[in-house]
Design an enzyme around this catalytic site. Structure first.
Site, short mmCIF file in Angstrom:
data_model
loop_
_atom_site.label_atom_id
_atom_site.label_comp_id
_atom_site.label_asym_id
_atom_site.label_seq_id
_atom_site.Cartn_x
_atom_site.Cartn_y
_atom_site.Cartn_z
N LYS A 145 40.78 -71.94 75.20
CA LYS A 145 40.52 -73.25 75.82
C LYS A 145 39.14 -73.22 76.52
O LYS A 145 38.34 -74.14 76.38
CB LYS A 145 41.60 -73.58 76.85
N TYR A 203 45.05 -67.22 74.91
CA TYR A 203 45.25 -68.68 74.83
C TYR A 203 44.28 -69.38 75.78
O TYR A 203 43.52 -70.26 75.38
CB TYR A 203 46.69 -69.05 75.17
N SER A 222 43.02 -77.22 79.50
CA SER A 222 44.12 -76.74 80.34
C SER A 222 43.60 -76.19 81.65
O SER A 222 42.51 -75.62 81.71
CB SER A 222 44.88 -75.64 79.59
C1 WQD Z 1 55.72 -72.45 85.53
C2 WQD Z 1 56.40 -71.69 86.65
C3 WQD Z 1 56.70 -69.35 86.25
C4 WQD Z 1 59.62 -69.73 83.03
C5 WQD Z 1 51.39 -72.33 81.48
C6 WQD Z 1 50.05 -72.16 80.86
C7 WQD Z 1 49.23 -73.41 81.05
C8 WQD Z 1 49.98 -74.61 80.55
C9 WQD Z 1 51.34 -74.71 81.20
C10 WQD Z 1 49.36 -75.23 78.30
C11 WQD Z 1 55.75 -70.33 86.90
C12 WQD Z 1 58.05 -70.06 86.39
C13 WQD Z 1 58.70 -70.04 84.03
C14 WQD Z 1 60.82 -69.06 83.36
C15 WQD Z 1 60.16 -69.06 85.67
N1 WQD Z 1 50.14 -74.53 79.15
N2 WQD Z 1 58.98 -69.72 85.32
N3 WQD Z 1 61.04 -68.76 84.68
O1 WQD Z 1 52.56 -70.50 83.70
O2 WQD Z 1 52.17 -72.55 85.17
O3 WQD Z 1 51.28 -72.53 82.86
O4 WQD Z 1 52.02 -73.47 80.91
O5 WQD Z 1 48.38 -75.87 78.56
O6 WQD Z 1 48.03 -73.28 80.33
O7 WQD Z 1 49.38 -71.10 81.52
O8 WQD Z 1 53.74 -72.69 83.23
O9 WQD Z 1 56.04 -73.27 82.61
O10 WQD Z 1 55.17 -70.94 82.06
O11 WQD Z 1 55.64 -71.54 84.43
O12 WQD Z 1 60.39 -68.76 86.86
O13 WQD Z 1 61.69 -68.74 82.50
O14 WQD Z 1 57.75 -71.44 86.29
O15 WQD Z 1 56.72 -68.11 86.94
O16 WQD Z 1 55.76 -70.10 88.27
P1 WQD Z 1 52.44 -71.98 83.83
P2 WQD Z 1 55.20 -72.09 83.00
#
Ligand code: WQD
Length: 331
Positions: A153, A149, A123
């Site tokens: 990784k 998490y 990741s």
């Molecule tokens: C994306 C964007 C949030 C939810 C994580 C893990 C990474 C990978 C992908 C596994 C961010 C915004 C989110 C919500 C929001 N996982 N958001 N409201 O944090 O980039 O990555 O998931 O491999 O390892 O770290 O993904 O989908 O959580 O967030 O505004 O209810 O959406 O702030 O900017 P992220 P995410």
């Protein structure tokens, strides 16, 4: 070639199993069904005409894992693991035991059965905070990872580097995913996590079906054009195909590739793309920032293109329309 897919009833694993079968590989799936459903196997069969042999096994069960590996495989694609960032902060022991312990059992079983090729579901989180938006594989990893998490990784990548250093015949490919989204074009496979999701798109999906009243956008005061965070969202089918590209180029040693589009999309742009595909407004509100979020994370995808001949082909709009088709068939 005969491939074992651990975590193969999960979101990315099941899409990868479909692409493997359609490319002519013999596929077996090992999964403990902690965050997926056995009925996914029927969907894989409906799409491909082949129902993979399934082993309901937890990698923490070493005898059970060894029994599966004794069936003999040319390579393992290792997806099985817990992946909820927030949950990992609350339950670190569960995450270290499951992700690290499970991987060590898998590696021991591979060694005992002479299977010497592994593709690992890593990741972009292993990059931590590099202070820059665009991430490439030469960057140092492991600093500023904000959750167990992500640490698992990073640690598993290190374990695989050490295994390759000790055994010159072992092949490991570390695939660093950016943000997987979308669903299979058939509408039969998609992201369908058990419990409360953490990631943006599964939450958007639950808002669109009314299970969650509105989307909370975590901050619009970031240094980005519209103030919301930017990520590199990659269609899950493109991601799956990246595994086949890695499989085709297996070689002894440990190699690392980013799997991303190289393009950034903000949260509000994702909302607008979903609304465009659904033809309906998506209720959302701007709330405070989420701890640990970085403003912008985008893959430099050049290495996978030059060495694997792989790049993304599907768009955010494709991901949204495929997601809606999946929702329509599964809600
Ligand atoms: C994306 C964007 C949030 C939810 C994580 C893990 C990474 C990978 C992908 C596994 C961010 C915004 C989110 C919500 C929001 N996982 N958001 N409201 O944090 O980039 O990555 O998931 O491999 O390892 O770290 O993904 O989908 O959580 O967030 O505004 O209810 O959406 O702030 O900017 P992220 P995410």
């Amino acid at each position: 070639m005969k491939i074992l897919v651990t975590g193969g009833t999960g979101y990315i694993g099941s899409h990868t199993a479909v692409e493997l079968i359609q490319a002519g590989y013999e596929v077996e799936i090992l999964d403990n069904l902690y965050n997926s459903k056995e009925s996914v196997l029927d969907k894989i069969a409906e799409i491909t005409g082949t129902r993979p042999v399934f082993h309901k096994v937890d990698l923490l069960d070493f005898p059970g894992t060894l029994e599966v590996l004794r069936r003999g495989f040319d390579a393992v694609i290792h997806f099985a693991g817990l992946k909820a960032v927030a949950e990992s902060v609350e339950k670190p022991i569960l995450y270290y035991e499951n992700n690290i312990g499970g991987t060590l059992n898998l590696l021991k079983a591979m060694r005992e059965t002479g299977c010497r090729s592994l593709i690992f579901s890593s990741s972009a989180t292993v990059y931590g905070d590099q202070g820059v938006a665009r991430l490439d594989e030469t960057m140092e990893t492991g600093r500023g990872i904000t959750n167990p998490y992500g640490q698992t990784k990073f640690m598993i990548e290190q374990i695989l580097r050490d295994v390759c250093a000790a055994d010159s015949d072992f092949s490991a490919v570390l695939l660093r995913y950016f943000n997987p989204v979308g669903a299979h074009a058939s509408g039969l496979l998609g992201e369908d996590p058990n419990g409360i999701p953490n990631n943006l798109m599964p939450i958007v999906m639950k808002v669109s079906t009314g299970e969650i009243p509105e989307l909370s956008v975590y901050g619009d005061d970031y240094p980005t054009p519209d103030g919301t965070c930017i990520r590199d969202y990659i269609h899950v089918v493109d991601l799956a195909k990246g595994h086949l590209a890695a499989l085709a180029k297996l070689q002894p040693g440990c190699t690392v590739y980013n799997l991303g589009s190289g393009r950034g999309t903000s949260v509000l742009e994702m909302v607008k793309a979903f609304e465009k595909a659904s033809g309906a407004a998506l209720p959302y509100k701007i709330v405070g920032r989420r701890a640990g979020d970085l403003a912008e994370l985008i893959a430099v995808p050049d290495k996978a293109l030059s060495e694997l001949g792989w790049k993304t082909e599907l768009s955010i709009d494709d991901a949204m329309s495929d997601t809606l088709r999946f929702l329509g068939k599964n809600h």
